[in-house]
Design a protein around this motif. Structure first.
Motif: not given
Length: 585
Positions: A339-346
């Protein structure tokens, strides 16, 4: 000692029937030799040599490749064929869907078959099977009886034994034992004298029937007969089934040694992929045999074993609990990281989009402000010129005002179309377009700008070319590219539109000017997706690049491509490739 002398419980009977009874029903109508229906299909194939889809459908049908059967039978149904061929195709589809477990769709396909179909008794039999799968045994019997009547009328002896088996099994489910016995015995009596798989199955069926009623003497007799007959056939699955039957029979009679021998024989015949799973069953029977020989020793050790089992179970469940906790922790940590990676990408994507938006608004607002300011200044000069009545200067200022207004309008028009593309509101309707006529229209629209800079326009597009694109978006692309060509051309320059053939399915449209050209770095930036150019050193000429980005997206939507060839002070070639209209390709 026989089965009814061993205090055998209902559970023991159910164990045998669950393993043997249901699979036998499912195997009916399979693994048979050629019957009337198969012969009829082969005859149909010979009469339809040109119908490749039908030939493939029947080929995959007999290969039991159901997905391929469904594909080719549907292809055949979509073509113009006679009614009888349609009936065969619907039968292929209904049968294949039943095999795939899609019973509702199977019933629909069988419903398309007319009762005039010569082999309609097969349809009734299959519909009966569908009701059986839903445990609607009364409805299943109705269709099986109809099929029986039709089969006897057609004298198709290859099908009648299966019908008798199916009817007998349904009556057995309904606890109508007299009727069930009648039909199962018919099955045994009708089977040929030579030993076949059907003969073995029939004996197993009647054995199951007697076993269900606790008539163990009769049941064991037929189980033994089936076991002996299976020695003369090559079906290893059936051999394994009969050996397993005898193992269960001997187990229930208390003879664990014989049961173990039969069990091992069954395991040897089992498919190699399942052997590993069956090792535990063999071990279990070996354990039972050992237990039967050492019951007194086990009784002495029962208390100790219970304590050990309790301790072992406690440790086992504790280990399972710890494993679940660790697994849950790892999973939650993994989800957190994901989720952290997804949030960072977003976030990065959003920052990029916001930067692009800010850049676009900054550049567009700057260009609009410059255009409005220039128009304001020119209007002031226009008012002063009106007082001096200098008509030449007045005409020049009016033309300049028109040019500024057209530039601002083009910018806003591009911005509108770009926004509609991004929000997917732009409607595309592809059709056959006469390219030469469209170029003529664009030339007419830009005639004043061409005359203002004394630019020569040449339309050398072939009059025989039709392309398959959306007309409105094509006009937007050509207007932008012509506008750029005029903007980047010197006075007394030349702009040419012409076509060339490099691919029989596509047409290349070249827009060539002899203007100021551009560097390879600029070309690379322009061809990069979502690249907006800021003002360069020559701020009067280089703009946002929005128009060209809009052109690239619209060309892509029309299944086309864009390439650029250019050198500084040697002009530019814009090469557009569009698909031709097929009928004119």
């Amino acid at each position: 000692m026989f089965l009814y002398d061993t205090m055998m419980t209902q559970k023991a009977h159910n164990f045998l029937l669950t393993f043997l009874f249901l699979p036998l029903f499912i195997f009916s109508q399979q693994e048979k030799g050629a019957n009337y229906f198969e012969v009829a299909i082969q005859k149909k194939v010979r009469s339809l040599k040109s119908k490749n889809n039908f030939n493939k459908a029947q080929y995959f049908f007999f290969k039991e490749e159901w997905d391929s059967t469904l594909v080719y039978s549907m292809k055949q149904l979509n073509s113009n064929i006679d009614i009888e061929t349609k009936q065969y195709c619907h039968y292929f589809r209904g049968y294949s869907l039943r095999k795939k477990g899609l019973y509702k769709q199977s019933s629909i396909e069988f419903g398309f078959i007319n009762k005039s179909f010569q082999y309609y008794y097969l349809v009734d039999n299959n519909i009966g099977l569908l009701f059986y799968y839903e445990k609607k045994f009364n409805e299943a019997i109705i269709y099986f009886l109809k099929a029986e009547k039709e089969i006897l009328e057609n004298k198709d002896e290859s099908e009648i034994t299966d019908i008798y088996t199916n009817i007998g099994i349904c009556y057995l489910h309904l606890n109508q034992y007299a009727k069930a016995e009648s039909y199962l015995k018919k099955d045994v009596l009708l089977n040929p004298k030579q030993i076949t798989k059907s003969v073995v199955r029939s004996n197993i069926n009647i054995a199951n029937f007697y076993y269900e009623q606790y008539k163990d003497l009769q049941a064991i007799s037929y189980f033994k007969k089936a076991y002996k007959l299976s020695k003369n056939i090559k079906d290893f699955n059936l051999k394994q089934t009969t050996a397993f039957n005898m193992a269960v029979v001997e187990e229930n009679r208390g003879d664990y040694k014989k049961a173990l021998e039969y069990r091992k024989e069954a395991e040897d015949l089992k498919d190699s992929l399942n052997n590993q799973n069956k090792i535990w069953a063999v071990a279990d029977f070996e354990k039972k045999f050992a237990v039967a020989q050492k019951q007194k020793q086990i009784k002495v050790l029962q208390v100790e074993n219970k304590l050990k089992n309790t301790e072992r179970n406690s440790l086992f469940f504790a280990a399972i609990g710890l494993l679940l906790i660790l697994t849950g922790g790892v999973y939650l940590y993994g989800q957190k990281v994901k989720n952290a990676k997804t949030i960072l990408l977003q976030k990065n994507k959003l920052d990029e989009l916001n930067a692009t938006k800010d850049q676009l608004f900054s550049i567009v607002s700057h260009d609009l402000r410059s255009s409005v300011n220039a128009l304001k200044t020119s209007n002031s000069k226009l008012s002063a010129t009106l007082e001096t009545k200098n008509y030449d200067e007045l005409n020049r200022l009016i033309i300049r005002n028109s040019t500024i207004a057209n530039g601002a309008y083009s910018l806003l028009d591009n911005l509108l179309h770009w926004a509609m593309l991004q929000t997917k509101q732009l409607y595309f309707h592809k059709e056959s377009i006469h390219l030469y006529s469209i170029i003529q229209q664009i030339e007419y629209n830009y005639k004043p700008l061409l005359l203002d800079k004394a630019i020569t326009f040449e339309n050398s597009v072939s009059k025989n070319i039709f392309i398959y694109v959306d007309l409105d978006s094509l006009k937007i692309v050509l207007r932008n590219l012509l506008d750029n060509a005029i903007k980047f051309s010197n006075e007394n320059g030349k702009i040419s539109f012409y076509t060339q053939e490099t691919n029989p399915d596509f047409s290349d449209l070249i827009i060539q000017d002899n203007g100021i050209g551009m560097s390879h770095e600029t070309i690379k930036e322009l061809l990069t997706d979502s690249e907006l150019l800021a003002k360069k050193s020559n701020s009067e000429i280089i703009g946002t690049g929005l128009g060209l980005q809009l052109c690239k997206q619209m060309i892509k939507k029309n299944s086309g491509t864009l390439n650029i060839e250019s050198e500084i002070n040697k002009g530019t070639k814009m090469i557009l490739t569009f698909p031709k209209t097929r009928t004119n390709g």
